[in-house]
Design a protein around this motif. Sequence first.
Motif, short mmCIF file in Angstrom:
data_model
loop_
_atom_site.label_atom_id
_atom_site.label_comp_id
_atom_site.label_asym_id
_atom_site.label_seq_id
_atom_site.Cartn_x
_atom_site.Cartn_y
_atom_site.Cartn_z
N VAL A 59 0.84 -1.20 0.00
CA VAL A 59 0.00 0.00 0.00
C VAL A 59 0.87 1.24 0.00
O VAL A 59 0.62 2.22 -0.70
N ALA A 60 1.97 1.19 0.77
CA ALA A 60 2.85 2.36 0.81
C ALA A 60 3.46 2.63 -0.56
O ALA A 60 3.61 3.78 -0.96
N LEU A 95 -3.63 8.00 -3.88
CA LEU A 95 -4.47 8.16 -2.70
C LEU A 95 -4.21 9.53 -2.08
O LEU A 95 -3.07 9.97 -2.00
N PRO A 96 -5.27 10.20 -1.63
CA PRO A 96 -5.03 11.43 -0.89
C PRO A 96 -4.21 11.12 0.36
O PRO A 96 -4.43 10.08 0.99
N VAL A 153 -5.01 4.74 6.55
CA VAL A 153 -5.00 3.30 6.21
C VAL A 153 -3.76 2.63 6.79
O VAL A 153 -3.84 1.59 7.44
N LEU A 154 -2.60 3.29 6.59
CA LEU A 154 -1.37 2.67 7.08
C LEU A 154 -1.32 2.67 8.61
O LEU A 154 -0.75 1.76 9.22
N GLY A 207 -2.32 5.12 -11.46
CA GLY A 207 -1.18 5.41 -10.57
C GLY A 207 -0.17 6.28 -11.27
O GLY A 207 -0.52 7.25 -11.92
N ALA A 208 1.08 5.91 -11.15
CA ALA A 208 2.15 6.71 -11.76
C ALA A 208 2.08 6.58 -13.27
O ALA A 208 1.80 5.52 -13.79
N PRO A 209 2.43 7.58 -14.07
CA PRO A 209 2.61 8.94 -13.56
C PRO A 209 1.26 9.56 -13.20
O PRO A 209 0.33 9.50 -13.97
#
Lengths: 663, 156, 177
Positions: free
Chosen positions: A110-111, A117-118, A125-126, A645-647
């Motif tokens: 998740v990290a 994610l905002p 969450v973490l 996700g990225a970018p």
Amino acid sequence: MVNEIGHFALVLALCIAALQAVLPLVGAARNDAALMGWARPAALAQFLFVAIAFFALMHAYAVSDFSLANVAANSNSMKPLLYKLTGVWSNHEGSMLLWVFILALFGAAVALFSHNLPPQLRARVLAVQAMIGVGFLLFILLTSNPFLRLVPAPADGAGLNPILQDRGLAFHPPCLYLGYVGFSISFCFAIAALIEGRVDPAWARWVRPWTLAAWCALTTGIAMGSWWAYYTLGWGGWWFWDPVENASFMPWLVGTALLHSAVVVEKREARKTWTILLAIITFSLSLLGTFLVRSGVLTSVHAFASDPLRGVFILLLLSCYTGGALILFAWRAPQLAGGGLFAPISREGALVLNNLLLATAAATVLLGTLYPLLLDVVAHQKVSVGPPFYSMTFVPIMIPLLVAMAVGPMLPWKRGDLPAALGRLKFAFLATAAAALVTLAATGARSLGAACGLALAAWLLAATLTELAERLRLFAGPLPAVWRRALNLPRASWGMFFAHAGMAVVIAGITGSTAWTEEKIVSGRPGQAFEIAGYTIALDRVSEVAGPDYTASRADMRLLRDGRGIAEMHPEKRFYPVENGAATGVAIHTNLLSDVYAVIGDPDGTGGYVLRLYYNPLVPWIWLGAAAMALGGLISLTDRRHRIGAPARRARASATARVQAAE
Amino acid sequence: MIRPLLLALALVAALLPVPAHAVRPDEMLADPGLEARAREVGRELRCLVCRNQSIDDSDADLAHDLRVLVRERIKAGDSNDQVVAYVRARYGDFVLLRPPLEIGTLLLWGGPLLILVLGGVALARFYRGKDENAAPPLSVEERRRLAAILGDGTRR
Amino acid sequence: MNKRGWIFLIPAAVFALLAVGFYAGLGIDPNVLPSPLIDQPAPRFALPPLQGDAQGFSSADLTGHVSLVNTFASWCAPCRAEHPVLNALAQTKRVPIYGIDYKDKEDLALAWIAELGNPYTRIGADDGRVGIDWGVYGVPETFIVDRDGRIRYKHVGPLTQADIERTILPLVARLER
């Protein structure tokens, strides 16, 4: 030295998890970027240290370091390396470490993969994930430490239960835990949403890949466990409604409901509180499973050695996490804004029905599993709840679900027309009737149950194919256009196709295996031949062989049909002197449509051996169907819509446009 | 009223025969019909010293003894129910894999249906409540304004 | 909390009940089963003696006085642990103890008795069938039978001195009144 490092790493992981649990939460409440920024590096560091501890334990097993009490109790120098390594999670302490390892792995994932994610959501969450980590790391360090020393170290270990020494088993617990523990992320997202007081469609989109990944792993894990039981336990059974099996099945049922409910939140912003509740319940059922297996409250073939102290600790953890989550839910859920309206007959309505039936099914399994315990506590009466109960209660709930599974995808969002949808299923009706009639004709009226089962499978498969054909406009255009549409179809649709089709195949497999299995139990001598289901099995010879840590009676059998040889089969009955236990090596010949299954038992004292021969039609379809379901989940997981996700910036704009276009 | 329903469900379940796994050749009855009945009964009885296995599935000595006993009673002419009752009289309800239907197990047998009905009722009330919260129908004036807004050529 | 708010408390309430149940359940041993034969007449049986004994053990021996019936076997480790307790009780001659040698080999059983002592008034050799009638599912198990031949109590597992003093002897006294 390595063991000390491992032990110390666990302690460090605990400290980091404690920090990770507190600081980002405070940071999210205060919108303090620096505090929230602790979350990601802490999650990665937590994973690093837990990994060090895990691999330290694995190293101790690999080199047979018997100074560790855990290794001495569960391993032996004669074991092949593979079983030394898988012995790590064959016992309570090691499997708890695996549990925490996978928890930290998901936290790190998740990290790493949550750029979109905002920051407040990610921090929360973490933080919740770290809270879970703190609880279980404390549990390990205080009650189930695998790094405890044994002084003086014994010369050799007690060994591994012979039944567990199997290649398939190597992957079953890790897979299962990936599923169980993966749902913790959905749980964390739910808690974070409750803390924030907000659930929007974006939340549902972020939750879905994690839920899907956990669901895939759990599907695979359960199927593997079932398959392993089938080919190991020597009698062709593959599901026993054992409490520990149920403990893995319940999160699967509720997790499936969660997957479907999240779709409604994503598309229609409705049913938010129910989806949050499902996310909480799914992981709570995983925790409940952990409790049931390790506390000794229930008897089960799977249970680890029980210890009331550990039971109390896990119950405390369960109360903290589940109780805390449900109290938070009671407090905050009413404030979550309601969502869009829809008519009862609509895709949302079908998904609501799906959830109702799945939740009832899970509640039924829970009721059956817990009832003996609760009745004993309340009324001091002991009852057993075995397979007959589940056949009579679980099956009738699943039947309407399977029927509805065919119709649901045919209905549009918001408001649908049931007669029109049923009209599009003409092919499915035909297939169902055909399957039922063919079955009855081929096997006689006594197979009424089997005819129903196959009819149901045909119904679902035909309807799923119809839905796909409609999407591809299969009969409405030239083939290249169809092909292009197939390639451009969103992966989530392909995922649904494989998952639902896989389910139909599983139903067919279950029907075949329960209705038409043939069995022959005889006392056989070398030189004799036996008939079963049109096959001939010739027993040529029984010899004594030796393996790395066992001796065995090994039978040489030839499988023939109409006089032609098809395969050789070599069932074994093994004896492991160190553990003083026996295990059966079943011989299975499969043509993917059915299995021929041979087991050799004990000598009967007069030169013959007890032979058990089975013909299991359609059983391979259970595993093939489950694999298709997992594949469907995997395909869905790779849907581009999940990887916004990225970018970050560029992809987000185009992804949003694509999502709007697809709707 | 429940009994016929349960019997019907039991029939459905019974239409799917299951092979037995620890039965030994010397235990089996010569008459396949009687042996099939013995398997049906065996499937209902729990091996008490094993973990959640039926007597047909277990290698334990007690399971073997009970299998032999079941076959003796069947040969002596007992019906399936009578054989099960015979074993139940000696070992209690725990030996039954199908929990008996009595006061203590009403919640168990009725539970699934109850949950389904409660869930359905809760859903119905929830969504009916939602309908009440739905926007009230537009008045004539509001409808004219809406038509004007939509009719200016802007497409959504 | 508004009218609909209470419904959100239901999951937490259900869980609380379950948690209490689990906690209570942790104290229960799932392997000890209650006997349906309590207060029922003891089964009728006649067991042959071990070699060298004149008489076996039958249901006729159980009428007229309060008795203890103990199942044992030479292959049973907990039986070994409980045997001194039985010997001590037999020495007090408080209550006759009858033995059922459960699914055992005769020579091994005789050797076991010779080694550990014989607290039994009579011993019957059982191949398992009589044990089933008593609802025996493991050894050792001990039954208290009253004057009329009814089973009044069953103890599963090895007896300890505490069990004798706290449960067995008081019950025997009550049954003799």
